[in-house]
Write a protein that holds these residues in place. Structure first.
Motif, PDB file in Angstrom:
ATOM      1  N   LEU A   1      -5.448  -8.690 -12.538  1.00 51.47           N
ATOM      2  CA  LEU A   1      -6.712  -8.077 -12.166  1.00 51.47           C
ATOM      3  C   LEU A   1      -7.844  -8.760 -12.919  1.00 51.47           C
ATOM      4  CD1 LEU A   1      -8.585  -5.823 -10.994  1.00 51.47           C
ATOM      5  CD2 LEU A   1      -7.981  -4.460 -13.008  1.00 51.47           C
ATOM      6  N   VAL A   2      -8.872  -9.176 -12.179  1.00 51.13           N
ATOM      7  CA  VAL A   2     -10.079  -9.728 -12.778  1.00 51.13           C
ATOM      8  C   VAL A   2     -11.254  -8.887 -12.308  1.00 51.13           C
ATOM      9  CG1 VAL A   2     -11.589 -11.732 -12.959  1.00 51.13           C
ATOM     10  CG2 VAL A   2      -9.113 -12.052 -12.835  1.00 51.13           C
ATOM     11  N   SER A   3     -12.055  -8.388 -13.247  1.00 55.24           N
ATOM     12  CA  SER A   3     -13.207  -7.554 -12.907  1.00 55.24           C
ATOM     13  C   SER A   3     -14.448  -8.109 -13.584  1.00 55.24           C
ATOM     14  CB  SER A   3     -12.989  -6.114 -13.371  1.00 55.24           C
ATOM     15  OG  SER A   3     -11.924  -5.501 -12.675  1.00 55.24           O
ATOM     16  N   ALA A   4     -15.536  -8.233 -12.830  1.00 57.66           N
ATOM     17  CA  ALA A   4     -16.807  -8.695 -13.380  1.00 57.66           C
ATOM     18  C   ALA A   4     -17.927  -8.347 -12.422  1.00 57.66           C
ATOM     19  CB  ALA A   4     -16.782 -10.207 -13.623  1.00 57.66           C
ATOM     20  N   ARG A   5     -19.025  -7.840 -12.950  1.00 61.18           N
ATOM     21  CA  ARG A   5     -20.234  -7.583 -12.158  1.00 61.18           C
ATOM     22  C   ARG A   5     -19.955  -6.707 -10.938  1.00 61.18           C
ATOM     23  NH1 ARG A   5     -22.303 -13.446 -10.976  1.00 61.18           N
ATOM     24  NH2 ARG A   5     -23.826 -12.303  -9.722  1.00 61.18           N
ATOM     25  N   ASP A  59       5.361  -6.013  12.386  1.00 59.45           N
ATOM     26  CA  ASP A  59       6.657  -6.668  12.270  1.00 59.45           C
ATOM     27  C   ASP A  59       7.261  -6.320  10.914  1.00 59.45           C
ATOM     28  OD1 ASP A  59       8.248  -9.210  11.210  1.00 59.45           O
ATOM     29  OD2 ASP A  59       8.360  -9.206  13.406  1.00 59.45           O
ATOM     30  N   GLU A  60       8.571  -6.165  10.871  1.00 54.19           N
ATOM     31  CA  GLU A  60       9.241  -5.730   9.640  1.00 54.19           C
ATOM     32  C   GLU A  60       8.934  -6.648   8.455  1.00 54.19           C
ATOM     33  OE1 GLU A  60      13.810  -4.829   8.082  1.00 54.19           O
ATOM     34  OE2 GLU A  60      13.365  -5.011  10.225  1.00 54.19           O
ATOM     35  N   THR A  61       8.736  -7.925   8.716  1.00 54.73           N
ATOM     36  CA  THR A  61       8.483  -8.874   7.632  1.00 54.73           C
ATOM     37  C   THR A  61       7.104  -8.680   7.005  1.00 54.73           C
ATOM     38  OG1 THR A  61       7.601 -10.518   9.195  1.00 54.73           O
ATOM     39  CG2 THR A  61       9.964 -10.613   8.705  1.00 54.73           C
ATOM     40  N   ARG A  62       6.216  -7.947   7.673  1.00 52.44           N
ATOM     41  CA  ARG A  62       4.852  -7.759   7.163  1.00 52.44           C
ATOM     42  C   ARG A  62       4.659  -6.441   6.429  1.00 52.44           C
ATOM     43  NH1 ARG A  62       0.215  -7.803  10.804  1.00 52.44           N
ATOM     44  NH2 ARG A  62      -0.825  -7.883   8.778  1.00 52.44           N
ATOM     45  N   VAL A  63       5.630  -5.552   6.497  1.00 56.81           N
ATOM     46  CA  VAL A  63       5.439  -4.210   5.947  1.00 56.81           C
ATOM     47  C   VAL A  63       5.209  -4.243   4.441  1.00 56.81           C
ATOM     48  CG1 VAL A  63       6.554  -1.988   5.546  1.00 56.81           C
ATOM     49  CG2 VAL A  63       6.670  -3.054   7.809  1.00 56.81           C
ATOM     50  N   ALA A  64       6.020  -5.017   3.711  1.00 55.44           N
ATOM     51  CA  ALA A  64       5.890  -5.048   2.251  1.00 55.44           C
ATOM     52  C   ALA A  64       4.518  -5.560   1.843  1.00 55.44           C
ATOM     53  CB  ALA A  64       6.988  -5.915   1.640  1.00 55.44           C
ATOM     54  N   SER A  65       4.039  -6.613   2.501  1.00 55.52           N
ATOM     55  CA  SER A  65       2.720  -7.160   2.184  1.00 55.52           C
ATOM     56  C   SER A  65       1.624  -6.145   2.507  1.00 55.52           C
ATOM     57  CB  SER A  65       2.495  -8.455   2.964  1.00 55.52           C
ATOM     58  OG  SER A  65       1.199  -8.942   2.764  1.00 55.52           O
ATOM     59  N   TYR A  66       1.737  -5.515   3.659  1.00 52.88           N
ATOM     60  CA  TYR A  66       0.726  -4.559   4.112  1.00 52.88           C
ATOM     61  C   TYR A  66       0.604  -3.382   3.137  1.00 52.88           C
ATOM     62  CZ  TYR A  66      -1.888  -1.779   7.541  1.00 52.88           C
ATOM     63  OH  TYR A  66      -2.848  -1.057   8.198  1.00 52.88           O
ATOM     64  N   LEU A  67       1.725  -2.806   2.772  1.00 55.38           N
ATOM     65  CA  LEU A  67       1.709  -1.648   1.884  1.00 55.38           C
ATOM     66  C   LEU A  67       1.328  -2.028   0.462  1.00 55.38           C
ATOM     67  CD1 LEU A  67       4.885   0.277   3.113  1.00 55.38           C
ATOM     68  CD2 LEU A  67       2.492   0.887   3.501  1.00 55.38           C
ATOM     69  N   THR A  68       1.829  -3.172  -0.018  1.00 58.00           N
ATOM     70  CA  THR A  68       1.519  -3.593  -1.386  1.00 58.00           C
ATOM     71  C   THR A  68       0.031  -3.850  -1.547  1.00 58.00           C
ATOM     72  OG1 THR A  68       3.715  -4.576  -1.660  1.00 58.00           O
ATOM     73  CG2 THR A  68       1.984  -5.309  -3.166  1.00 58.00           C
ATOM     74  N   ALA A  69      -0.569  -4.546  -0.581  1.00 56.59           N
ATOM     75  CA  ALA A  69      -2.000  -4.825  -0.665  1.00 56.59           C
ATOM     76  C   ALA A  69      -2.804  -3.539  -0.733  1.00 56.59           C
ATOM     77  CB  ALA A  69      -2.438  -5.649   0.545  1.00 56.59           C
ATOM     78  N   ARG A  70      -2.460  -2.585   0.078  1.00 61.22           N
ATOM     79  CA  ARG A  70      -3.219  -1.336   0.106  1.00 61.22           C
ATOM     80  C   ARG A  70      -2.941  -0.485  -1.131  1.00 61.22           C
ATOM     81  NH1 ARG A  70      -3.202  -3.949   4.361  1.00 61.22           N
ATOM     82  NH2 ARG A  70      -4.759  -3.647   6.019  1.00 61.22           N
ATOM     83  N   ARG A  71      -1.763  -0.623  -1.690  1.00 62.56           N
ATOM     84  CA  ARG A  71      -1.509   0.068  -2.959  1.00 62.56           C
ATOM     85  C   ARG A  71      -2.359  -0.545  -4.067  1.00 62.56           C
ATOM     86  NH1 ARG A  71       4.318   1.071  -5.989  1.00 62.56           N
ATOM     87  NH2 ARG A  71       3.445   1.918  -7.901  1.00 62.56           N
ATOM     88  N   TRP A  72      -2.498  -1.864  -4.078  1.00 66.18           N
ATOM     89  CA  TRP A  72      -3.332  -2.510  -5.084  1.00 66.18           C
ATOM     90  C   TRP A  72      -4.788  -2.081  -4.935  1.00 66.18           C
ATOM     91  CZ3 TRP A  72      -1.439  -8.326  -5.222  1.00 66.18           C
ATOM     92  CH2 TRP A  72      -0.108  -8.356  -5.682  1.00 66.18           C
ATOM     93  N   VAL A  73      -5.263  -1.961  -3.695  1.00 69.47           N
ATOM     94  CA  VAL A  73      -6.622  -1.474  -3.471  1.00 69.47           C
ATOM     95  C   VAL A  73      -6.758  -0.056  -4.031  1.00 69.47           C
ATOM     96  CG1 VAL A  73      -8.296  -0.757  -1.718  1.00 69.47           C
ATOM     97  CG2 VAL A  73      -7.080  -2.933  -1.469  1.00 69.47           C
ATOM     98  N   ARG A  74      -5.799   0.795  -3.720  1.00 73.72           N
ATOM     99  CA  ARG A  74      -5.875   2.175  -4.221  1.00 73.72           C
ATOM    100  C   ARG A  74      -5.892   2.210  -5.739  1.00 73.72           C
ATOM    101  NH1 ARG A  74      -1.154   6.382  -2.803  1.00 73.72           N
ATOM    102  NH2 ARG A  74      -0.029   4.909  -4.145  1.00 73.72           N
ATOM    103  N   ASP A  75      -5.112   1.362  -6.393  1.00 74.62           N
ATOM    104  CA  ASP A  75      -5.101   1.329  -7.851  1.00 74.62           C
ATOM    105  C   ASP A  75      -6.465   0.937  -8.415  1.00 74.62           C
ATOM    106  OD1 ASP A  75      -2.474   2.079  -7.827  1.00 74.62           O
ATOM    107  OD2 ASP A  75      -1.666   0.126  -8.426  1.00 74.62           O
ATOM    108  N   VAL A 118      -3.915 -11.418  -2.169  1.00 72.86           N
ATOM    109  CA  VAL A 118      -5.187 -11.210  -2.857  1.00 72.86           C
ATOM    110  C   VAL A 118      -5.876 -10.003  -2.248  1.00 72.86           C
ATOM    111  CG1 VAL A 118      -7.403 -12.204  -3.523  1.00 72.86           C
ATOM    112  CG2 VAL A 118      -5.428 -13.704  -3.203  1.00 72.86           C
ATOM    113  N   VAL A 119      -6.381  -9.118  -3.091  1.00 69.83           N
ATOM    114  CA  VAL A 119      -7.200  -8.007  -2.614  1.00 69.83           C
ATOM    115  C   VAL A 119      -8.473  -7.966  -3.442  1.00 69.83           C
ATOM    116  CG1 VAL A 119      -5.136  -6.703  -1.972  1.00 69.83           C
ATOM    117  CG2 VAL A 119      -6.283  -6.188  -4.123  1.00 69.83           C
ATOM    118  N   GLY A 120      -9.560  -7.568  -2.815  1.00 67.34           N
ATOM    119  CA  GLY A 120     -10.835  -7.461  -3.516  1.00 67.34           C
ATOM    120  C   GLY A 120     -11.540  -6.173  -3.159  1.00 67.34           C
TER     121      GLY A 120
END
Length: 226
Positions: free
Chosen positions: A12-16, A49-65, A106-108
């Motif tokens: 995680l990088v945070s600035a401004r 597609d089943e191959t995208r589920v982990a990426s989809y959920l992980t990205a949104r979990r990172w956003v929620r965090d 990457v999530v922002g």
């Protein structure tokens, strides 16, 4: 800040008022309450597609965090949006962008203005004449022509991420003509707050983050695909 969660290292990088998390997509997403995480966008899971589920959920979990832990804001999930359109948080003024390539994610999140992120794996596709014509201004084509093949591929990949992240920040998607957009000059545009190209932790991957003032947005448009 670095930590191991979801079976992979993330940073995680945070600035401004800009918060960006980079890391790897786990093979399987950890236990997640999809309804709580996604909100009205939960219906999208059934179309993935089943191959995208982990990426989809992980990205949104990172956003929620970022939203709940870093910013200590309430969480209402994501609005339902069409496939390929920039995600939007429900009941929130925060702007969000998500990108993935291979196992890179990457999530922002930005507190003020609009954000766009992109990540791409360095590949010969970015060096194809047809794509170079779509991507580069005349001066950028001249610069690319003077580089050795491996350096040229890496430079063109990074240039794509910069312009793509800017297009995502605007919400312009397919309507933005990259041939009229000088990548190096983006930092000097009045509405642009910043453009970053953080290290990805891998020499074969390039990342860019752009954030701009909250100017009137174009109507939602699918992001570019190569």
């Amino acid at each position: 800040m670095s930590e191991r969660r979801d079976g992979a290292r993330r940073t995680l990088v945070s600035a401004r008022g800009v918060h960006v998390v980079t890391g790897r997509v786990p093979a399987v997403a950890s236990d997640i309450d999809a309804d709580d995480l996604l909100g009205t966008d939960a219906a999208t899971l059934g179309s993935l597609d089943e191959t995208r589920v982990a990426s989809y959920l992980t990205a949104r979990r990172w956003v929620r965090d970022i939203v709940t832990v870093r910013l200590r804001r309430p969480w209402s999930g994501f609005e339902a949006t069409p496939r390929g359109v920039k995600p939007r948080l429900a009941d929130s003024t925060l702007d969000v962008s998500i990108a993935h390539a291979g196992d890179r994610l990457v999530v922002g999140v930005v507190e003020h203005g609009r954000i766009g992120v992109d990540v791409e794996l360095v590949a010969s596709v970015f060096d194809q004449p047809s794509l170079v014509r779509r991507l580069c201004t005349p001066s950028e084509r001249r610069r690319a022509g003077g580089l050795a093949p491996a350096e040229r591929r890496a430079w063109l990949t990074q240039l794509w991420t910069v312009k793509e992240s800017y297009a995502k920040a605007l919400g312009a998607g397919l309507s933005l003509d990259f041939r009229q957009l000088d990548g190096a000059g983006l930092r000097h545009r009045d509405a642009v707050r910043g453009v970053l190209t953080p290290a990805s932790g891998a020499s074969h991957a390039k990342i860019a983050v752009s954030w701009v003032d909250a100017a009137p947005s174009c109507s939602p448009s699918p992001v570019r695909a190569i």
